[in-house]
Enzyme design. Structure first.
Site, PDB file in Angstrom:
ATOM      1  N   HIS A  49      44.091  39.662  56.727  1.00  0.00           N
ATOM      2  CA  HIS A  49      43.126  39.326  55.682  1.00  0.00           C
ATOM      3  C   HIS A  49      42.871  40.540  54.775  1.00  0.00           C
ATOM      4  CE1 HIS A  49      42.624  35.455  57.397  1.00  0.00           C
ATOM      5  NE2 HIS A  49      41.917  35.840  58.443  1.00  0.00           N
ATOM      6  N   LEU A 104      40.883  37.218  31.144  1.00  0.00           N
ATOM      7  CA  LEU A 104      41.249  36.309  32.228  1.00  0.00           C
ATOM      8  C   LEU A 104      40.012  35.682  32.854  1.00  0.00           C
ATOM      9  CD1 LEU A 104      43.523  35.325  34.293  1.00  0.00           C
ATOM     10  CD2 LEU A 104      42.754  37.256  35.707  1.00  0.00           C
ATOM     11  N   ASP A 135      48.263  31.687  51.455  1.00  0.00           N
ATOM     12  CA  ASP A 135      48.503  31.334  52.855  1.00  0.00           C
ATOM     13  C   ASP A 135      49.416  32.371  53.502  1.00  0.00           C
ATOM     14  OD1 ASP A 135      48.354  29.853  55.155  1.00  0.00           O
ATOM     15  OD2 ASP A 135      49.721  28.272  54.489  1.00  0.00           O
TER      16      ASP A 135
END
Length: 248
Positions: free
Chosen positions: A45, A139, A28
Site C-alpha cells: 500500500h 487537473l 489493483d
C-alpha cells in the site's frame, strides 16, 4: 486487452492521437506486490501511494483533464480492521504531505462515494483539502472513497423518488441526463478510458453508469509499479480504438 510494454508507446500517446479527457483507474495489486517480495501488505500500500504520486504528476503532461482513482470501495470495508486502519492512515499522510504540492500545481481535488461515513477527523481533512483546491483550473483529481457504483445509483434513485413523491418532479421527465445530475460525478465528463492493473478484467462496482461507453484497458502490471510510461502506454492503446457509441 492487455497493454504492451510502455516504453515504445509513450511517444505515440503524447503525439497527435486521440487523448481521453477523463481517465479512471482501478488501482489493483498492492497486496500481490508485497506478497511477491515477502513483505507485509502495508508495504504494498505504501508503494501504491508512490504510484499515485507518479500518476498524478504525469497525467497533465499527457493531456488528461480528469483523473479518477478508485482508492477504497464499500467492499474494502470488509477487510481486516488493521488493514483498513492502515489504508486510512496512508490516506491521511498522503493528503497532509501532498496537498501543498497539489495546490501549487493547480490540481482540483474532489471526493466521491460515502466518504462522510468515515472517521470525522478524516472527513474534515478530506473536505478542507477539497475546499483549498476548489478554484484550481488544472487537473481534476477525483478520489473514490467508500465508493460503490451500485450504492451511488441507489442513492440517486432515492433522491429522484423523494422529489417525485413530494410533487417536485414529474416521473415522466426522468431521463439519463437527470440521473447524471444526481450521481456523485455530476458536472464531470464521463470516463473515456478505464484502466485496471494487476491482470484482473472486471469493473468491480466502479463507475458502472458513467463507464457505459468507456474504453477498457487491462494491464498485468501491479499498481505499485505503475508510472507515467504505463499511463502513456494505456493512452496509446486508447488512441487505436474506434469509438462508435452504438453507431456504425
Amino acid at each position: 486487452m492487455p497493454v504492451p510494454s510502455a516504453a515504445p508507446l509513450a511517444a505515440t500517446a503524447s503525439g497527435g492521437g486521440a487523448v481521453p479527457r477523463h481517465v479512471a483507474i482501478i488501482m489493483d495489486g498492492n497486496g500481490r506486490w508485497a506478497k511477491a517480495r515477502r513483505l507485509p501488505r502495508i508495504a504494498g500500500h505504501r508503494q501504491g501511494i508512490e504510484a499515485v504520486r507518479r500518476t498524478v504528476e504525469g497525467a497533465p503532461t499527457l493531456g488528461i483533464e480528469v483523473l479518477t482513482l478508485f482508492a477504497f470501495s464499500t467492499e474494502n470495508a470488509k477487510r481486516p480492521e488493521d488493514e483498513v486502519n492502515d489504508l486510512m492512515g496512508l490516506l491521511r499522510h498522503y493528503l497532509r504531505s501532498e496537498i501543498g504540492t497539489l495546490h501549487k500545481n493547480n490540481v482540483r481535488l474532489r471526493f466521491i462515494g460515502e466518504y462522510r461515513r468515515l472517521n470525522p477527523d478524516l472527513v474534515e481533512l478530506l473536505e478542507s483539502s477539497a475546499e483549498r483546491t476548489r478554484l484550481n483550473t488544472g487537473l481534476t483529481l477525483v478520489i473514490a472513497l467508500n465508493y460503490g457504483a451500485q450504492d451511488e445509483i441507489v442513492r440517486a434513485m432515492q433522491s429522484i423518488a423523494a422529489d417525485v413523491a413530494a410533487g417536485r418532479l414529474d416521473a415522466k421527465t426522468i431521463d439519463a441526463a437527470l440521473i447524471d445530475r444526481r450521481l456523485d460525478t455530476a458536472d464531470l465528463p464521463p470516463p473515456d478510458l478505464v484502466i485496471r492493473t494487476s491482470g484482473e478484467q472486471r469493473l468491480s462496482n466502479f463507475l458502472l453508469w458513467q463507464a457505459a461507453y468507456a474504453e477498457l484497458v487491462f494491464t498485468d502490471q501491479l499498481w505499485p509499479d505503475f508510472d507515467t510510461a504505463s499511463l502513456a502506454a494505456a493512452l496509446a492503446e486508447f488512441a487505436t480504438r474506434e469509438r462508435r457509441y452504438g453507431g456504425i
